[in-house]
Design a protein around this motif. Sequence first.
Motif, PDB file in Angstrom:
ATOM      1  N   ILE A   1      -2.201   2.220 -11.411  1.00 45.09           N
ATOM      2  CA  ILE A   1      -2.116   1.839 -10.003  1.00 45.09           C
ATOM      3  C   ILE A   1      -0.686   1.579  -9.534  1.00 45.09           C
ATOM      4  O   ILE A   1      -0.373   1.710  -8.366  1.00 45.09           O
ATOM      5  N   LEU A   2       0.189   1.219 -10.435  1.00 40.19           N
ATOM      6  CA  LEU A   2       1.551   0.868 -10.071  1.00 40.19           C
ATOM      7  C   LEU A   2       2.393   2.127  -9.848  1.00 40.19           C
ATOM      8  O   LEU A   2       2.378   3.045 -10.656  1.00 40.19           O
ATOM      9  N   LYS A   3       3.128   2.156  -8.748  1.00 39.07           N
ATOM     10  CA  LYS A   3       4.010   3.284  -8.451  1.00 39.07           C
ATOM     11  C   LYS A   3       5.194   3.269  -9.421  1.00 39.07           C
ATOM     12  O   LYS A   3       5.636   2.213  -9.858  1.00 39.07           O
ATOM     13  N   PRO A   4       5.743   4.460  -9.731  1.00 46.45           N
ATOM     14  CA  PRO A   4       6.929   4.509 -10.589  1.00 46.45           C
ATOM     15  C   PRO A   4       8.067   3.695  -9.960  1.00 46.45           C
ATOM     16  O   PRO A   4       8.240   3.706  -8.746  1.00 46.45           O
ATOM     17  N   ASP A   5       8.783   3.001 -10.750  1.00 39.98           N
ATOM     18  CA  ASP A   5       9.939   2.195 -10.325  1.00 39.98           C
ATOM     19  C   ASP A   5       9.581   0.931  -9.540  1.00 39.98           C
ATOM     20  O   ASP A   5      10.470   0.198  -9.120  1.00 39.98           O
TER      21      ASP A   5
ATOM     22  N   ASP B   1      -9.723  -9.792  -2.300  1.00 46.80           N
ATOM     23  CA  ASP B   1     -10.056  -9.887  -3.720  1.00 46.80           C
ATOM     24  C   ASP B   1      -9.412  -8.770  -4.535  1.00 46.80           C
ATOM     25  O   ASP B   1      -8.891  -9.008  -5.627  1.00 46.80           O
ATOM     26  N   LEU B   2      -9.380  -7.564  -4.003  1.00 50.23           N
ATOM     27  CA  LEU B   2      -8.749  -6.453  -4.700  1.00 50.23           C
ATOM     28  C   LEU B   2      -7.235  -6.662  -4.771  1.00 50.23           C
ATOM     29  O   LEU B   2      -6.617  -6.488  -5.825  1.00 50.23           O
ATOM     30  N   PHE B   3      -6.653  -7.080  -3.672  1.00 51.30           N
ATOM     31  CA  PHE B   3      -5.217  -7.360  -3.631  1.00 51.30           C
ATOM     32  C   PHE B   3      -4.839  -8.426  -4.659  1.00 51.30           C
ATOM     33  O   PHE B   3      -3.902  -8.259  -5.427  1.00 51.30           O
ATOM     34  N   ASP B   4      -5.585  -9.534  -4.666  1.00 50.52           N
ATOM     35  CA  ASP B   4      -5.289 -10.617  -5.610  1.00 50.52           C
ATOM     36  C   ASP B   4      -5.425 -10.162  -7.060  1.00 50.52           C
ATOM     37  O   ASP B   4      -4.643 -10.562  -7.928  1.00 50.52           O
ATOM     38  N   THR B   5      -6.402  -9.315  -7.328  1.00 49.63           N
ATOM     39  CA  THR B   5      -6.565  -8.767  -8.676  1.00 49.63           C
ATOM     40  C   THR B   5      -5.336  -7.966  -9.074  1.00 49.63           C
ATOM     41  O   THR B   5      -4.815  -8.121 -10.181  1.00 49.63           O
ATOM     42  N   LEU B   6      -4.874  -7.110  -8.181  1.00 45.86           N
ATOM     43  CA  LEU B   6      -3.703  -6.282  -8.474  1.00 45.86           C
ATOM     44  C   LEU B   6      -2.465  -7.126  -8.745  1.00 45.86           C
ATOM     45  O   LEU B   6      -1.735  -6.880  -9.702  1.00 45.86           O
ATOM     46  N   VAL B   7      -2.223  -8.104  -7.901  1.00 45.03           N
ATOM     47  CA  VAL B   7      -1.030  -8.931  -8.075  1.00 45.03           C
ATOM     48  C   VAL B   7      -1.132  -9.755  -9.357  1.00 45.03           C
ATOM     49  O   VAL B   7      -0.163  -9.846 -10.120  1.00 45.03           O
ATOM     50  N   SER B   8      -2.291 -10.327  -9.627  1.00 45.75           N
ATOM     51  CA  SER B   8      -2.428 -11.195 -10.805  1.00 45.75           C
ATOM     52  C   SER B   8      -2.297 -10.428 -12.112  1.00 45.75           C
ATOM     53  O   SER B   8      -1.866 -10.986 -13.120  1.00 45.75           O
ATOM     54  N   MET B   9      -2.634  -9.155 -12.123  1.00 48.24           N
ATOM     55  CA  MET B   9      -2.525  -8.398 -13.371  1.00 48.24           C
ATOM     56  C   MET B   9      -1.101  -7.911 -13.639  1.00 48.24           C
ATOM     57  O   MET B   9      -0.814  -7.407 -14.715  1.00 48.24           O
ATOM     58  N   HIS B  10      -0.222  -8.090 -12.678  1.00 50.12           N
ATOM     59  CA  HIS B  10       1.184  -7.707 -12.835  1.00 50.12           C
ATOM     60  C   HIS B  10       2.011  -8.990 -12.773  1.00 50.12           C
ATOM     61  O   HIS B  10       2.478  -9.397 -11.711  1.00 50.12           O
ATOM     62  N   THR B  11       2.198  -9.600 -13.913  1.00 43.06           N
ATOM     63  CA  THR B  11       2.798 -10.934 -13.968  1.00 43.06           C
ATOM     64  C   THR B  11       4.256 -10.979 -13.531  1.00 43.06           C
ATOM     65  O   THR B  11       4.790 -12.056 -13.294  1.00 43.06           O
TER      66      THR B  11
ATOM     67  N   ASP C   1       0.857  -1.180   0.000  1.00 40.41           N
ATOM     68  CA  ASP C   1       0.000   0.000   0.000  1.00 40.41           C
ATOM     69  C   ASP C   1       0.897   1.236   0.000  1.00 40.41           C
ATOM     70  O   ASP C   1       1.603   1.489   0.968  1.00 40.41           O
ATOM     71  N   ALA C   2       0.899   1.946  -1.084  1.00 42.26           N
ATOM     72  CA  ALA C   2       1.651   3.187  -1.262  1.00 42.26           C
ATOM     73  C   ALA C   2       3.122   2.987  -1.606  1.00 42.26           C
ATOM     74  O   ALA C   2       3.764   3.920  -2.025  1.00 42.26           O
ATOM     75  N   SER C   3       3.680   1.799  -1.452  1.00 40.83           N
ATOM     76  CA  SER C   3       5.067   1.609  -1.869  1.00 40.83           C
ATOM     77  C   SER C   3       5.136   0.936  -3.238  1.00 40.83           C
ATOM     78  O   SER C   3       6.010   1.245  -4.034  1.00 40.83           O
ATOM     79  N   ILE C   4       4.211   0.043  -3.529  1.00 40.73           N
ATOM     80  CA  ILE C   4       4.139  -0.625  -4.833  1.00 40.73           C
ATOM     81  C   ILE C   4       2.905  -0.133  -5.594  1.00 40.73           C
ATOM     82  O   ILE C   4       2.970   0.185  -6.770  1.00 40.73           O
TER      83      ILE C   4
END
Length: 166
Positions: free
Chosen positions: A86-90, A114-124, A11-14
């Motif tokens: 949604i992804l932080k720079p770098d 569910d939101l967390f899993d969605t975020l992680v799964s969309m960033h392979t 949260d806020a770092s990635i």
Amino acid sequence: MKRKLILINVDASIFDVVDPIHDAYARLATESSIPLPDSFLKRVVDARGTSREKLDREFPALSKLHDEAQKLYLSQIKRKIEEHRILKPDAREFLDSLSKRHFEYGFVSSMPRDLFDTLVSMHTFMHPVLSVVQSEVNEGKPEPDLYLKACRMAALHPNQVLVIEN
């Protein structure tokens, strides 16, 4: 002592989730004529999600709007996901560098699972060895429960883990 796992508060770092949280509370405060001091972001949100106990204590009128604020900020976060903002720079470069150096990492988050899993799964490119979200522990951030559960899941003593906050 060599660290065996890196735990990252995403949260806020990635993921860029702080502004939607603050914006939701600011909007509801304005609509409800509740004064929102400039220190609100630092004292309550502070890039760690919201703490209902802090809201109740410091902003009792605003805390009554918590459920409505959560609906607003979750919809804003979902919109950022759809727009690929949604992804932080770098963030990718940072996680890639950990993987290249063979560091194992795990994620902790205040987001719903569910939101967390969605975020992680969309960033392979993300390969956490474990993850813990706030609903899976008794006390959320800023209490250490998320991190302690992750340590138990990894069968590691907390001294063997490096924690990265925002």
